[in-house]
Design an enzyme around this catalytic site. Structure first.
Site, PDB file in Angstrom:
ATOM      1  N   THR A 125      14.661 -54.655 -49.915  1.00  0.00           N
ATOM      2  CA  THR A 125      13.710 -53.663 -50.402  1.00  0.00           C
ATOM      3  C   THR A 125      13.930 -52.301 -49.753  1.00  0.00           C
ATOM      4  O   THR A 125      14.422 -52.228 -48.607  1.00  0.00           O
ATOM      5  CB  THR A 125      12.268 -54.139 -50.096  1.00  0.00           C
ATOM      6  N   GLU A 127      11.691 -50.697 -48.524  1.00  0.00           N
ATOM      7  CA  GLU A 127      10.729 -50.584 -47.417  1.00  0.00           C
ATOM      8  C   GLU A 127      11.386 -50.759 -46.055  1.00  0.00           C
ATOM      9  O   GLU A 127      10.788 -50.438 -45.030  1.00  0.00           O
ATOM     10  CB  GLU A 127       9.596 -51.601 -47.580  1.00  0.00           C
ATOM     11  N   TYR A 153       5.540 -57.096 -43.267  1.00  0.00           N
ATOM     12  CA  TYR A 153       6.403 -57.454 -44.405  1.00  0.00           C
ATOM     13  C   TYR A 153       7.751 -56.743 -44.287  1.00  0.00           C
ATOM     14  O   TYR A 153       8.813 -57.378 -44.321  1.00  0.00           O
ATOM     15  CB  TYR A 153       5.725 -57.084 -45.735  1.00  0.00           C
ATOM     16  N   LYS A 157      11.630 -58.204 -43.697  1.00  0.00           N
ATOM     17  CA  LYS A 157      12.748 -57.996 -44.633  1.00  0.00           C
ATOM     18  C   LYS A 157      13.930 -57.309 -43.918  1.00  0.00           C
ATOM     19  O   LYS A 157      15.089 -57.644 -44.161  1.00  0.00           O
ATOM     20  CB  LYS A 157      12.291 -57.142 -45.832  1.00  0.00           C
TER      21      LYS A 157
HETATM   22  P1  NAD Z   1       6.832 -62.654 -55.690  1.00  0.00           P
HETATM   23  O1  NAD Z   1       5.852 -62.716 -54.573  1.00  0.00           O
HETATM   24  O2  NAD Z   1       6.357 -62.371 -57.067  1.00  0.00           O
HETATM   25  O3  NAD Z   1       7.656 -64.035 -55.765  1.00  0.00           O
HETATM   26  C1  NAD Z   1       8.122 -64.681 -54.636  1.00  0.00           C
HETATM   27  C2  NAD Z   1       8.565 -66.085 -55.038  1.00  0.00           C
HETATM   28  O4  NAD Z   1       9.108 -66.728 -53.883  1.00  0.00           O
HETATM   29  C3  NAD Z   1       7.426 -66.984 -55.537  1.00  0.00           C
HETATM   30  O5  NAD Z   1       7.829 -67.684 -56.688  1.00  0.00           O
HETATM   31  C4  NAD Z   1       7.185 -67.947 -54.385  1.00  0.00           C
HETATM   32  O6  NAD Z   1       6.707 -69.225 -54.787  1.00  0.00           O
HETATM   33  C5  NAD Z   1       8.574 -68.041 -53.772  1.00  0.00           C
HETATM   34  N1  NAD Z   1       8.543 -68.415 -52.361  1.00  0.00           N
HETATM   35  C6  NAD Z   1       7.776 -67.880 -51.369  1.00  0.00           C
HETATM   36  N2  NAD Z   1       8.021 -68.511 -50.214  1.00  0.00           N
HETATM   37  C7  NAD Z   1       8.995 -69.429 -50.467  1.00  0.00           C
HETATM   38  C8  NAD Z   1       9.686 -70.359 -49.641  1.00  0.00           C
HETATM   39  N3  NAD Z   1       9.427 -70.493 -48.345  1.00  0.00           N
HETATM   40  N4  NAD Z   1      10.633 -71.134 -50.222  1.00  0.00           N
HETATM   41  C9  NAD Z   1      10.903 -71.039 -51.566  1.00  0.00           C
HETATM   42  N5  NAD Z   1      10.260 -70.175 -52.377  1.00  0.00           N
HETATM   43  C10 NAD Z   1       9.318 -69.378 -51.825  1.00  0.00           C
HETATM   44  O7  NAD Z   1       7.919 -61.608 -55.215  1.00  0.00           O
HETATM   45  P2  NAD Z   1       8.722 -60.508 -56.078  1.00  0.00           P
HETATM   46  O8  NAD Z   1       7.893 -59.298 -56.200  1.00  0.00           O
HETATM   47  O9  NAD Z   1       9.286 -61.148 -57.262  1.00  0.00           O
HETATM   48  O10 NAD Z   1       9.899 -60.165 -55.038  1.00  0.00           O
HETATM   49  C11 NAD Z   1      11.087 -60.942 -55.045  1.00  0.00           C
HETATM   50  C12 NAD Z   1      12.020 -60.401 -53.971  1.00  0.00           C
HETATM   51  O11 NAD Z   1      12.330 -59.037 -54.235  1.00  0.00           O
HETATM   52  C13 NAD Z   1      11.418 -60.432 -52.572  1.00  0.00           C
HETATM   53  O12 NAD Z   1      12.431 -60.790 -51.673  1.00  0.00           O
HETATM   54  C14 NAD Z   1      10.978 -58.996 -52.325  1.00  0.00           C
HETATM   55  O13 NAD Z   1      11.027 -58.687 -50.965  1.00  0.00           O
HETATM   56  C15 NAD Z   1      12.015 -58.228 -53.110  1.00  0.00           C
HETATM   57  N6  NAD Z   1      11.612 -56.922 -53.666  1.00  0.00           N
HETATM   58  C16 NAD Z   1      10.469 -56.817 -54.411  1.00  0.00           C
HETATM   59  C17 NAD Z   1      10.151 -55.589 -54.995  1.00  0.00           C
HETATM   60  C18 NAD Z   1       8.903 -55.419 -55.848  1.00  0.00           C
HETATM   61  O14 NAD Z   1       8.601 -54.300 -56.251  1.00  0.00           O
HETATM   62  N7  NAD Z   1       8.181 -56.477 -56.176  1.00  0.00           N
HETATM   63  C19 NAD Z   1      10.987 -54.490 -54.812  1.00  0.00           C
HETATM   64  C20 NAD Z   1      12.146 -54.633 -54.027  1.00  0.00           C
HETATM   65  C21 NAD Z   1      12.445 -55.865 -53.483  1.00  0.00           C
HETATM   66  O1  DAU Z   2       9.180 -50.700 -52.504  1.00  0.00           O
HETATM   67  C1  DAU Z   2       9.406 -52.041 -52.779  1.00  0.00           C
HETATM   68  C2  DAU Z   2       8.183 -52.854 -52.428  1.00  0.00           C
HETATM   69  O2  DAU Z   2       7.202 -52.574 -53.422  1.00  0.00           O
HETATM   70  C3  DAU Z   2       8.465 -54.354 -52.363  1.00  0.00           C
HETATM   71  O3  DAU Z   2       9.344 -54.604 -51.304  1.00  0.00           O
HETATM   72  C4  DAU Z   2       7.174 -55.149 -52.173  1.00  0.00           C
HETATM   73  O4  DAU Z   2       7.440 -56.537 -52.234  1.00  0.00           O
HETATM   74  C5  DAU Z   2       6.220 -54.778 -53.280  1.00  0.00           C
HETATM   75  O5  DAU Z   2       4.990 -55.451 -53.086  1.00  0.00           O
HETATM   76  C6  DAU Z   2       5.986 -53.263 -53.301  1.00  0.00           C
HETATM   77  O6  DAU Z   2       5.270 -52.839 -52.122  1.00  0.00           O
HETATM   78  P1  DAU Z   2       4.088 -51.733 -52.197  1.00  0.00           P
HETATM   79  O7  DAU Z   2       3.232 -51.900 -51.018  1.00  0.00           O
HETATM   80  O8  DAU Z   2       4.639 -50.385 -52.491  1.00  0.00           O
HETATM   81  O9  DAU Z   2       3.357 -52.263 -53.581  1.00  0.00           O
HETATM   82  P2  DAU Z   2       1.825 -52.432 -53.958  1.00  0.00           P
HETATM   83  O10 DAU Z   2       1.789 -52.728 -55.421  1.00  0.00           O
HETATM   84  O11 DAU Z   2       1.113 -53.361 -53.049  1.00  0.00           O
HETATM   85  O12 DAU Z   2       1.242 -50.984 -53.735  1.00  0.00           O
HETATM   86  C7  DAU Z   2       1.785 -49.844 -54.389  1.00  0.00           C
HETATM   87  C8  DAU Z   2       1.010 -48.630 -53.917  1.00  0.00           C
HETATM   88  O13 DAU Z   2      -0.331 -48.722 -54.448  1.00  0.00           O
HETATM   89  C9  DAU Z   2       0.851 -48.532 -52.410  1.00  0.00           C
HETATM   90  O14 DAU Z   2       0.901 -47.165 -52.042  1.00  0.00           O
HETATM   91  C10 DAU Z   2      -0.543 -49.098 -52.147  1.00  0.00           C
HETATM   92  C11 DAU Z   2      -1.309 -48.715 -53.393  1.00  0.00           C
HETATM   93  N1  DAU Z   2      -2.388 -49.659 -53.808  1.00  0.00           N
HETATM   94  C12 DAU Z   2      -2.075 -50.978 -53.928  1.00  0.00           C
HETATM   95  C13 DAU Z   2      -3.038 -51.891 -54.301  1.00  0.00           C
HETATM   96  C14 DAU Z   2      -2.698 -53.359 -54.420  1.00  0.00           C
HETATM   97  C15 DAU Z   2      -3.653 -49.192 -54.108  1.00  0.00           C
HETATM   98  O15 DAU Z   2      -3.919 -47.979 -54.024  1.00  0.00           O
HETATM   99  N2  DAU Z   2      -4.603 -50.094 -54.480  1.00  0.00           N
HETATM  100  C16 DAU Z   2      -4.359 -51.434 -54.584  1.00  0.00           C
HETATM  101  O16 DAU Z   2      -5.304 -52.209 -54.899  1.00  0.00           O
END
Ligand code: NAD
Ligand code: DAU
Length: 342
Positions: A125, A127, A153, A157
């Site tokens: 990520t 982050e 978090y 990572k």
């Molecule tokens: P998510 O929380 O939607 O999904 C995570 C999945 O991992 C779930 O299906 C959960 O059951 C599984 N999981 C959790 N712990 C586990 C374990 N111990 N063993 C096996 N499976 C397990 O997450 P996401 O938003 O899809 O993110 C996926 C990956 O991408 C993560 O590594 C996250 O750090 C990274 N990432 C996310 C974003 C974002 O915006 N969501 C952006 C950049 C990177």
């Molecule tokens: O940048 C990549 C990351 O993006 C991933 O690595 C993470 O897994 C993913 O969860 C996401 O992290 P953020 O913290 O940026 O996402 P989130 O959706 O939680 O929040 C986005 C922004 O919105 C952040 O500035 C916090 C704000 N927020 C979030 C929530 C849930 C609010 O203002 N209100 C809310 O209720």
């Protein structure tokens, strides 16, 4: 080729399963997922109909289970999406983030070394780079930006990234890493900003914006992220680290207003609430390296992607209604019930 997708019952992993099945029908995709609160088999219902897909429930930090998976399945490629992914949860309970995100990554890579694979890919990520000031729009994260994390978090990572690079150098593990900005799109768990605001607005509930809502995130449509990972797997080299992002920076408050407008709901639903602890101010990816090396560019403009996402949530009510009718209620009360308003 057999590809193991860990965390494939989650948001991005689930989208990646569908991307691979659609673009590489000759390959076999195996999803290995522990089905935590964030994992959802309903996300994979269509994939389960495909003979080139299989689901195995398991924990990436469970060494015996991971070894038995490798022994039986003999994967060629492992793409690790499995993680605890929500910053707010990491502030409440950091220990599970260390177990899954750090130890789990180590266990997976040990199995890759023991059984042999052609590629291990770590989904990381932006982050890991910390945050950027709001008043310096000229600054971006490059692959050379030092790791400098803010939340449990992001620290977990970044630790995993260091471990991946160490396994590559020490053991010559053919590993790569991608660091993407914020994703949005179908199957996004409604604890995250965009789906939470869509789901609340549809129920005419308050939309909890942390602080003034001026924090900036760099949004990428999830399919574009999947396309980038696919390219790295097939055209990138072991040892590669790529940033993924599409220069789409938006203030949270502006994203929330776009959602309200699209749904025909009033801005009076917005409620400014107590800020997240240690809240990162701005994320902004410089994607020049992946553009030059692999020719990747995002295909989806934010205006189209957000509209498509809202339409998906309107058309898939049972998917998110099942989620918010369960443990999510307690989560919501814990996170937002006592949060002061500003
Ligand atoms: P998510 O929380 O939607 O999904 C995570 C999945 O991992 C779930 O299906 C959960 O059951 C599984 N999981 C959790 N712990 C586990 C374990 N111990 N063993 C096996 N499976 C397990 O997450 P996401 O938003 O899809 O993110 C996926 C990956 O991408 C993560 O590594 C996250 O750090 C990274 N990432 C996310 C974003 C974002 O915006 N969501 C952006 C950049 C990177
Ligand atoms: O940048 C990549 C990351 O993006 C991933 O690595 C993470 O897994 C993913 O969860 C996401 O992290 P953020 O913290 O940026 O996402 P989130 O959706 O939680 O929040 C986005 C922004 O919105 C952040 O500035 C916090 C704000 N927020 C979030 C929530 C849930 C609010 O203002 N209100 C809310 O209720």
């Amino acid at each position: 080729m057999k590809i193991v997708v860990t965390g494939g019952a989650g948001f991005i992993g689930g989208n990646f399963v569908y991307y691979e099945l659609a673009h590489h029908p000759e390959d076999f995709v195996l999803c290995y997922d522990a089905l935590t609160y964030a994992g959802n088999l309903e996300t994979l219902a269509e994939a389960q109909q495909n003979p080139h897909f299989k689901f195995v429930r398991g924990d990436i930090a469970d060494r015996a289970a991971v070894e038995s998976l490798f022994e039986q399945e003999k994967p060629d490629i492992v793409v690790n999406f499995a993680a605890e992914s929500h910053v707010d949860r990491s502030i409440e309970q950091p220990d599970i983030f260390l177990r899954t995100n750090v130890l789990g990554t180590g266990v997976l890579m040990d199995a890759c070394r023991k059984y042999g694979i052609t590629r291990y890919h770590q989904v990381s990520t932006d982050e890991v780079y910390g945050d950027l000031p709001l008043d310096r729009p000229d600054l971006f994260f490059t692959e050379d930006t030092p790791l400098h994390t803010s939340s449990p978090y992001s620290a977990s990572k970044a630790s995993a990234d260091l471990l991946v690079m160490a396994y590559h150098r020490t053991y010559n593990l053919p590993a790569s890493i991608s660091r993407c900005s914020n994703n949005y799109g179908p199957y996004h768990f409604p604890e995250k900003l965009i789906p939470l605001m869509i789901v609340n607005a549809l129920a005419d509930k308050k939309l909890p914006v942390y602080g003034a809502g001026e924090n900036v995130r760099d949004w990428l449509y999830v399919e574009d992220h999947c396309a980038a990972i696919d390219l790295i797997l097939r055209k990138g080299k072991p040892g590669d680290v790529f940033n993924i992002g599409g220069h789409n920076e938006r203030r949270n408050i502006d994203v929330v207003k776009i959602i309200l407008k699209a749904l025909g709901k009033p801005e009076s639903l917005i409620e400014h609430v107590t800020d997240r602890k240690g809240h990162d101010r701005r994320y902004a990816i410089d994607p020049a390296k992946i553009q030059a090396a692999l020719g990747w560019t995002p295909a989806t403009k934010f205006e189209d992607g957000i509209q498509r996402t809202i339409e998906w949530y309107l058309a898939h009510r049972p998917w998110w209604e099942h989620i918010i009718s369960g443990d999510y209620q307690q989560y919501y009360e814990k996170m937002y019930g006592h949060r002061g308003t500003l």
